[in-house]
Design a protein around this motif. Sequence first.
Motif, PDB file in Angstrom:
ATOM      1  N   MET A   1       0.842  -1.184   0.000  1.00 29.30           N
ATOM      2  CA  MET A   1       0.000   0.000   0.000  1.00 29.30           C
ATOM      3  C   MET A   1       0.882   1.240   0.000  1.00 29.30           C
ATOM      4  SD  MET A   1      -2.085   1.465   3.272  1.00 29.30           S
ATOM      5  CE  MET A   1      -0.715   0.964   4.243  1.00 29.30           C
ATOM      6  N   GLU A   2       0.746   2.003  -1.044  1.00 26.72           N
ATOM      7  CA  GLU A   2       1.462   3.269  -1.145  1.00 26.72           C
ATOM      8  C   GLU A   2       0.522   4.388  -0.693  1.00 26.72           C
ATOM      9  OE1 GLU A   2       4.662   3.911  -1.988  1.00 26.72           O
ATOM     10  OE2 GLU A   2       4.988   1.748  -2.073  1.00 26.72           O
ATOM     11  N   LEU A   3       0.984   5.180   0.238  1.00 25.20           N
ATOM     12  CA  LEU A   3       0.153   6.252   0.764  1.00 25.20           C
ATOM     13  C   LEU A   3      -0.255   7.234  -0.328  1.00 25.20           C
ATOM     14  CD1 LEU A   3      -1.185   7.355   3.256  1.00 25.20           C
ATOM     15  CD2 LEU A   3       0.920   8.555   3.828  1.00 25.20           C
ATOM     16  N   LEU A   4       0.644   7.509  -1.266  1.00 26.98           N
ATOM     17  CA  LEU A   4       0.319   8.422  -2.356  1.00 26.98           C
ATOM     18  C   LEU A   4      -0.826   7.877  -3.216  1.00 26.98           C
ATOM     19  CD1 LEU A   4       0.955  11.099  -3.639  1.00 26.98           C
ATOM     20  CD2 LEU A   4       2.732   9.988  -4.989  1.00 26.98           C
ATOM     21  N   ASP A   5      -0.845   6.557  -3.471  1.00 26.23           N
ATOM     22  CA  ASP A   5      -1.940   5.944  -4.224  1.00 26.23           C
ATOM     23  C   ASP A   5      -3.264   6.108  -3.484  1.00 26.23           C
ATOM     24  OD1 ASP A   5      -0.322   5.096  -6.334  1.00 26.23           O
ATOM     25  OD2 ASP A   5       0.049   3.137  -5.407  1.00 26.23           O
ATOM     26  N   VAL A   6      -3.231   5.963  -2.179  1.00 25.44           N
ATOM     27  CA  VAL A   6      -4.445   6.116  -1.361  1.00 25.44           C
ATOM     28  C   VAL A   6      -4.958   7.548  -1.457  1.00 25.44           C
ATOM     29  CG1 VAL A   6      -5.361   6.105   0.999  1.00 25.44           C
ATOM     30  CG2 VAL A   6      -3.827   4.272   0.233  1.00 25.44           C
ATOM     31  N   LEU A   7      -4.063   8.501  -1.294  1.00 23.42           N
ATOM     32  CA  LEU A   7      -4.481   9.906  -1.321  1.00 23.42           C
ATOM     33  C   LEU A   7      -4.991  10.303  -2.702  1.00 23.42           C
ATOM     34  CD1 LEU A   7      -1.645  11.424   0.882  1.00 23.42           C
ATOM     35  CD2 LEU A   7      -4.002  10.917   1.543  1.00 23.42           C
ATOM     36  N   LYS A   8      -4.356   9.804  -3.752  1.00 25.50           N
ATOM     37  CA  LYS A   8      -4.837  10.077  -5.113  1.00 25.50           C
ATOM     38  C   LYS A   8      -6.221   9.484  -5.314  1.00 25.50           C
ATOM     39  CE  LYS A   8      -0.448  10.311  -7.598  1.00 25.50           C
ATOM     40  NZ  LYS A   8       0.393   9.621  -8.611  1.00 25.50           N
ATOM     41  N   ALA A   9      -6.417   8.249  -4.865  1.00 30.80           N
ATOM     42  CA  ALA A   9      -7.707   7.578  -5.038  1.00 30.80           C
ATOM     43  C   ALA A   9      -8.823   8.336  -4.319  1.00 30.80           C
ATOM     44  CB  ALA A   9      -7.629   6.143  -4.534  1.00 30.80           C
ATOM     45  N   LEU A  10      -8.520   8.902  -3.177  1.00 29.26           N
ATOM     46  CA  LEU A  10      -9.534   9.599  -2.385  1.00 29.26           C
ATOM     47  C   LEU A  10      -9.684  11.071  -2.760  1.00 29.26           C
ATOM     48  CD1 LEU A  10      -8.816   8.024   1.112  1.00 29.26           C
ATOM     49  CD2 LEU A  10     -10.622   7.418  -0.521  1.00 29.26           C
ATOM     50  N   SER A  11      -8.865  11.547  -3.696  1.00 29.14           N
ATOM     51  CA  SER A  11      -8.900  12.966  -4.056  1.00 29.14           C
ATOM     52  C   SER A  11      -9.999  13.302  -5.068  1.00 29.14           C
ATOM     53  CB  SER A  11      -7.543  13.403  -4.621  1.00 29.14           C
ATOM     54  OG  SER A  11      -7.320  12.807  -5.892  1.00 29.14           O
TER      55      SER A  11
ATOM     56  N   GLY B   1      -5.586  -0.292  -2.349  1.00 31.92           N
ATOM     57  CA  GLY B   1      -5.823  -1.209  -1.243  1.00 31.92           C
ATOM     58  C   GLY B   1      -7.045  -0.883  -0.420  1.00 31.92           C
ATOM     59  N   LEU B   2      -7.935  -0.047  -0.957  1.00 30.63           N
ATOM     60  CA  LEU B   2      -9.109   0.368  -0.196  1.00 30.63           C
ATOM     61  C   LEU B   2     -10.309  -0.546  -0.414  1.00 30.63           C
ATOM     62  CD1 LEU B   2      -8.775   4.195  -0.815  1.00 30.63           C
ATOM     63  CD2 LEU B   2      -8.141   2.927   1.244  1.00 30.63           C
TER      64      LEU B   2
ATOM     65  N   LYS C   1      -7.777   0.286   7.866  1.00 34.12           N
ATOM     66  CA  LYS C   1      -7.281   0.492   9.230  1.00 34.12           C
ATOM     67  C   LYS C   1      -5.781   0.815   9.212  1.00 34.12           C
ATOM     68  CE  LYS C   1      -6.907  -1.695  13.734  1.00 34.12           C
ATOM     69  NZ  LYS C   1      -7.062  -2.910  14.523  1.00 34.12           N
ATOM     70  N   LYS C   2      -5.022   0.107   8.378  1.00 33.79           N
ATOM     71  CA  LYS C   2      -3.583   0.374   8.267  1.00 33.79           C
ATOM     72  C   LYS C   2      -3.308   1.774   7.735  1.00 33.79           C
ATOM     73  CE  LYS C   2      -2.244  -4.446   7.571  1.00 33.79           C
ATOM     74  NZ  LYS C   2      -1.756  -5.441   6.608  1.00 33.79           N
ATOM     75  N   VAL C   3      -4.114   2.198   6.766  1.00 31.24           N
ATOM     76  CA  VAL C   3      -3.964   3.543   6.211  1.00 31.24           C
ATOM     77  C   VAL C   3      -4.217   4.583   7.302  1.00 31.24           C
ATOM     78  CG1 VAL C   3      -5.021   5.247   4.660  1.00 31.24           C
ATOM     79  CG2 VAL C   3      -4.535   2.945   3.835  1.00 31.24           C
ATOM     80  N   MET C   4      -5.270   4.381   8.066  1.00 32.98           N
ATOM     81  CA  MET C   4      -5.602   5.340   9.133  1.00 32.98           C
ATOM     82  C   MET C   4      -4.499   5.399  10.180  1.00 32.98           C
ATOM     83  SD  MET C   4      -8.339   6.607   8.024  1.00 32.98           S
ATOM     84  CE  MET C   4      -8.907   7.538   9.402  1.00 32.98           C
ATOM     85  N   GLU C   5      -3.951   4.241  10.530  1.00 35.10           N
ATOM     86  CA  GLU C   5      -2.847   4.195  11.505  1.00 35.10           C
ATOM     87  C   GLU C   5      -1.615   4.905  10.956  1.00 35.10           C
ATOM     88  OE1 GLU C   5      -2.476  -0.001  12.202  1.00 35.10           O
ATOM     89  OE2 GLU C   5      -4.159  -0.027  13.621  1.00 35.10           O
ATOM     90  N   ARG C   6      -1.341   4.672   9.677  1.00 31.49           N
ATOM     91  CA  ARG C   6      -0.158   5.310   9.076  1.00 31.49           C
ATOM     92  C   ARG C   6      -0.336   6.817   8.998  1.00 31.49           C
ATOM     93  NH1 ARG C   6       2.755   4.071   3.333  1.00 31.49           N
ATOM     94  NH2 ARG C   6       4.396   5.589   3.605  1.00 31.49           N
ATOM     95  N   LEU C   7      -1.508   7.273   8.608  1.00 25.61           N
ATOM     96  CA  LEU C   7      -1.759   8.712   8.563  1.00 25.61           C
ATOM     97  C   LEU C   7      -1.624   9.321   9.954  1.00 25.61           C
ATOM     98  CD1 LEU C   7      -4.785   8.953   6.134  1.00 25.61           C
ATOM     99  CD2 LEU C   7      -2.497   9.867   5.743  1.00 25.61           C
ATOM    100  N   SER C   8      -2.159   8.644  10.950  1.00 26.09           N
ATOM    101  CA  SER C   8      -2.088   9.150  12.312  1.00 26.09           C
ATOM    102  C   SER C   8      -0.640   9.224  12.800  1.00 26.09           C
ATOM    103  CB  SER C   8      -2.899   8.226  13.233  1.00 26.09           C
ATOM    104  OG  SER C   8      -2.796   8.644  14.561  1.00 26.09           O
TER     105      SER C   8
END
Length: 100
Positions: A1-11, A69-70, A90-97
Amino acid sequence: MELLDVLKALSNETRLQIIQWLKQPDVHFPKPLHGDIHEDGVCVSDIQKKVGLSQSTVSLYLSMLQKAGLIKAKRIGQFTYYKRDEENIKKVMERLSRDL
């Protein structure tokens, strides 16, 4: 899971709505004829109907959410069903936190 991919997907507002709708699929989508909406997920055709965009756009959006990975895809016969990947969310939320 790449954080940048997550943020792009949610943008994108529509992709964000899809992931939000999938949190409570029984509230936002019709009851499936077969299977369990919580276990199997929501049929791509039901997502497309709700979103109101072309099949190719919806497929691209779902692919982005899956790559991030969402969501998870499950093939049943000729149809693909999608549901949230709660463990990865959950992992994404933990990593962001932790990182922000």
